[in-house]
Scaffold this active site. Structure first.
Site, PDB file in Angstrom:
ATOM      1  CD  GLU A 271     -11.604  -3.539  10.270  1.00 47.73           C
ATOM      2  OE1 GLU A 271     -12.782  -3.894  10.216  1.00 47.73           O
ATOM      3  OE2 GLU A 271     -11.089  -2.737   9.484  1.00 47.73           O
TER       4      GLU A 271
ATOM      5  N   GLY B 247      -7.967   1.888  12.293  1.00 46.30           N
ATOM      6  CA  GLY B 247      -7.248   1.244  11.197  1.00 46.30           C
ATOM      7  C   GLY B 247      -5.753   1.461  11.313  1.00 46.30           C
ATOM      8  CB  ILE B 248      -3.028   0.200   9.430  1.00 50.61           C
ATOM      9  CG1 ILE B 248      -1.542   0.094   9.727  1.00 50.61           C
ATOM     10  CG2 ILE B 248      -3.292   0.270   7.942  1.00 50.61           C
ATOM     11  CD1 ILE B 248      -0.986  -1.250   9.384  1.00 50.61           C
TER      12      ILE B 248
ATOM     13  CB  ALA C  59       0.104   8.734   8.849  1.00 45.75           C
TER      14      ALA C  59
HETATM   15  N1  COA Z   1      -9.081  12.639  -4.648  1.00 48.90           N
HETATM   16  C1  COA Z   1      -7.983  12.206  -5.316  1.00 48.90           C
HETATM   17  N2  COA Z   1      -7.033  11.439  -4.769  1.00 48.90           N
HETATM   18  C2  COA Z   1      -7.187  11.115  -3.468  1.00 48.90           C
HETATM   19  C3  COA Z   1      -8.285  11.546  -2.715  1.00 48.90           C
HETATM   20  C4  COA Z   1      -9.250  12.340  -3.357  1.00 48.90           C
HETATM   21  N3  COA Z   1     -10.328  12.771  -2.690  1.00 48.90           N
HETATM   22  N4  COA Z   1      -8.151  11.070  -1.461  1.00 48.90           N
HETATM   23  C5  COA Z   1      -7.003  10.362  -1.427  1.00 48.90           C
HETATM   24  N5  COA Z   1      -6.431  10.402  -2.634  1.00 48.90           N
HETATM   25  C6  COA Z   1      -5.150   9.777  -3.003  1.00 48.90           C
HETATM   26  C7  COA Z   1      -4.041  10.327  -2.147  1.00 48.90           C
HETATM   27  O1  COA Z   1      -3.500  11.494  -2.702  1.00 48.90           O
HETATM   28  C8  COA Z   1      -3.070   9.165  -2.129  1.00 48.90           C
HETATM   29  O2  COA Z   1      -2.347   9.183  -3.317  1.00 48.90           O
HETATM   30  P1  COA Z   1      -0.780   8.789  -3.315  1.00 48.90           P
HETATM   31  O3  COA Z   1      -0.753   7.340  -2.861  1.00 48.90           O
HETATM   32  O4  COA Z   1      -0.389   8.998  -4.730  1.00 48.90           O
HETATM   33  O5  COA Z   1      -0.118   9.690  -2.321  1.00 48.90           O
HETATM   34  C9  COA Z   1      -3.981   7.950  -2.168  1.00 48.90           C
HETATM   35  O6  COA Z   1      -5.219   8.392  -2.698  1.00 48.90           O
HETATM   36  C10 COA Z   1      -4.224   7.361  -0.788  1.00 48.90           C
HETATM   37  O7  COA Z   1      -4.701   8.351   0.064  1.00 48.90           O
HETATM   38  P2  COA Z   1      -4.353   8.333   1.617  1.00 48.90           P
HETATM   39  O8  COA Z   1      -4.994   9.535   2.217  1.00 48.90           O
HETATM   40  O9  COA Z   1      -2.877   8.144   1.827  1.00 48.90           O
HETATM   41  O10 COA Z   1      -5.112   7.023   2.044  1.00 48.90           O
HETATM   42  P3  COA Z   1      -4.897   6.086   3.285  1.00 48.90           P
HETATM   43  O11 COA Z   1      -3.812   5.123   2.991  1.00 48.90           O
HETATM   44  O12 COA Z   1      -4.807   6.894   4.534  1.00 48.90           O
HETATM   45  O13 COA Z   1      -6.272   5.286   3.263  1.00 48.90           O
HETATM   46  C11 COA Z   1      -8.611   4.982   2.889  1.00 48.90           C
HETATM   47  C12 COA Z   1      -7.514   5.951   3.346  1.00 48.90           C
HETATM   48  C13 COA Z   1      -9.937   5.660   3.068  1.00 48.90           C
HETATM   49  C14 COA Z   1      -8.427   4.630   1.440  1.00 48.90           C
HETATM   50  C15 COA Z   1      -8.512   3.687   3.768  1.00 48.90           C
HETATM   51  O14 COA Z   1      -8.703   4.016   5.091  1.00 48.90           O
HETATM   52  C16 COA Z   1      -9.551   2.667   3.356  1.00 48.90           C
HETATM   53  O15 COA Z   1      -9.319   1.896   2.472  1.00 48.90           O
HETATM   54  N6  COA Z   1     -10.729   2.657   4.029  1.00 48.90           N
HETATM   55  C17 COA Z   1     -11.857   1.789   3.679  1.00 48.90           C
HETATM   56  C18 COA Z   1     -12.122   0.676   4.640  1.00 48.90           C
HETATM   57  C19 COA Z   1     -11.998   1.001   6.070  1.00 48.90           C
HETATM   58  O16 COA Z   1     -12.125   2.123   6.522  1.00 48.90           O
HETATM   59  N7  COA Z   1     -11.753  -0.038   6.857  1.00 48.90           N
HETATM   60  C20 COA Z   1     -11.568   0.049   8.274  1.00 48.90           C
HETATM   61  C21 COA Z   1     -10.143   0.215   8.701  1.00 48.90           C
HETATM   62  S1  COA Z   1      -9.068  -1.060   8.098  1.00 48.90           S
END
Ligand code: COA
Length: 450
Positions: free
Chosen positions: A257, A234-235, A237
């Site tokens: 994808e 995915g996208i 960090a």
């Molecule tokens: N409890 C509370 N808050 C949480 C949390 C938890 N367990 N996990 C993450 N968060 C919060 C983070 O603190 C962050 O908050 P902020 O924006 O205020 O800093 C926010 O949620 C986003 O978390 P982050 O770790 O930065 O997420 P990300 O941008 O790296 O995305 C997913 C991670 C899982 C949400 C993302 O990969 C996703 O949508 N996946 C589902 C679909 C998928 O995997 N598709 C394939 C690739 S495109």
């Protein structure tokens, strides 16, 4: 604009050029075809046709209950503003950051769906499309316009639409693959050159400590990736940190994808060659792009890349034909039995199912394949553990404990496939943040009989 790529005009070219000219109109005129109650599909990601979208939104006083379907769109979407919902209702097939508030406040809605099946909803008739709004490159000498950087989520639904409105945009790169629409299949043409929206590659406000954690995750994932593997990731960090740790690998391939900037250095350095791929050797296969102009420029007319509809790219049985397929996806939280929540934070919808399960299953079925879920062990400055005793109430399981294989945090790798509940709990506790290991162990002893 039509003459840009056309040198010699044959009678066939003259025929489609005539039709092209007849279909030319303004955005304001084209969107008059939209009626109250219509279903609209919009080309998403960084490729949305904003000139046409904004002309549609300008008609808000005349339109009621127009449903707008798409996965996330990068950029400002006026139809998501409070008060718009009686005119336009967004139905998200994957929730973008700009749609999160509207979905959670009930002003928009969400369809939980595998990305491999989201386009098929339009084929099977679950969703009928009245109008498709697309953003395409100027036609080539044969009259074909390219969907450019975002093919996967739009080509198939647009083919089912009663009416297609195309913004013909010379800023749209000519993405190759199964990526074209002929001028004859377009009903209204709006010539408008507009830069594509870019998605910054590093999230704002990310700290040095977080980057160190991501780098550690990247190193552990890289250890699981053998030379000759085909990658999906995915996208953001985490994937970028994985990619940065792959510089010493050989002959990697890509079937993903989503294409984005993080892959470019590995192509430039000859690490990604695709030569060992068992499906589409020598090609990067993708559905869409989320990235910056650097990635968009790379895509233009580049035969190294092939874009295909999402029901092909994300089909687990297609993915599995790539030997040594490695899928790397992130998560919100993982419970001690291996259930993976990725689309919600408790009861708040955050994103969507996307392609996570498609690729986890495809990689699991691939010979030598590795499905990986990777996540930092904590969030919010180490105050919340992401390896949890139980998922938060309301949290959605995206990858089930039956599908999960490798889970990677900055503390190591837990291989859960084929493991008992006790073995899973122990393995996951060993990669949880040390501050939370005691309470996780206590829970496991009390509730899982550890
Ligand atoms: N409890 C509370 N808050 C949480 C949390 C938890 N367990 N996990 C993450 N968060 C919060 C983070 O603190 C962050 O908050 P902020 O924006 O205020 O800093 C926010 O949620 C986003 O978390 P982050 O770790 O930065 O997420 P990300 O941008 O790296 O995305 C997913 C991670 C899982 C949400 C993302 O990969 C996703 O949508 N996946 C589902 C679909 C998928 O995997 N598709 C394939 C690739 S495109």
């Amino acid at each position: 604009m039509i003459t840009e790529r056309i040198k010699n005009q044959s009678p066939i070219t003259s025929a489609w050029i005539k039709k092209y000219k007849e279909k030319l109109t303004t955005a304001e005129e084209a969107v008059k075809v939209i009626k109250s109650g219509d279903n609209i599909i919009v080309q998403p990601g960084c490729a949305a046709p904003f000139r046409v979208i904004n002309a549609m939104v300008d008609r808000k006083e005349e339109l009621y209950d127009v449903k707008i379907y798409h996965i996330l769109i990068v950029g400002k979407l006026r139809y998501l503003e409070p008060g718009m919902e009686k005119h336009f209702r967004h139905i998200a097939l994957f929730i973008g950051a700009n749609a999160r508030a509207a979905v959670n406040e009930g002003r928009a809605d969400f369809v939980p769906i595998f990305l491999s099946e989201s386009t098929l909803l339009f084929v099977k008739g679950n969703i009928k499309v009245d109008v498709a709004l697309i953003n395409v490159s100027p036609p080539d000498e044969h009259g074909f316009c390219s969907y450019g950087i975002d093919v996967g989520n739009i080509k198939t639904p647009a083919e089912k639409a009663k009416i297609v409105i195309a913004q013909v945009n010379n800023k749209m790169p000519r993405g190759l693959g199964n990526s074209f629409i002929h001028v004859n299949k377009i009903d209204y043409i709006v010539e408008h050159n507009e830069e594509l929206t870019e998605l910054p590659q590093i999230k704002e406000g990310i700290s040095k400590e977080q980057l160190l954690v991501f780098d550690k995750l990247g190193q552990f994932c890289a250890e699981l990736i053998e030379d000759g593997s085909t990658l999906q990731m995915g996208i953001g960090a985490i994937p970028d940190s994985v990619l940065k740790n792959l510089k010493t690998k050989k002959d990697l391939g890509v079937h993903t994808e989503m294409f984005s900037d993080g892959l470019l250095p590995l192509v430039e350095e000859g690490v990604i060659t695709g030569e060992k791929k068992t499906l589409h050797p020598g090609k990067i296969i993708a559905g869409f792009t989320l990235g910056t102009k650097k990635a968009f420029d790379f895509i233009d007319n580049n035969p190294l890349l092939e874009f295909h509809p999402q029901e092909y790219v994300n089909d687990p049985f297609i993915i599995a034909q790539n030997k040594k397929m490695v899928a790397i996806n992130a998560a919100i939280e993982v419970d001690l039995t291996g259930q993976v929540c990725s689309d919600s934070i408790g009861t708040d919808f955050f994103s969507g199912i996307g392609g996570q399960v498609d690729f986890i299953r495809g990689a699991a079925r691939s010979e030598g394949g590795k499905p990986i879920i990777t996540l930092p062990s904590t969030t919010k400055n180490d105050t919340i553990t992401k390896i949890v005793p139980t998922l938060k109430p309301g949290a959605g399981v995206v990858t089930s404990r039956g599908d999960v294989h490798y889970v990677v945090t900055e503390f190591g790798v837990a291989q859960l496939y084929g493991k008992t509940i006790h073995e899973r709990a122990k393995a996951l506790i060993s990669i949880a943040h040390p501050n939370f290991r005691d309470e996780l162990t206590e829970y496991a002893k009390k509730n899982l009989g550890l």
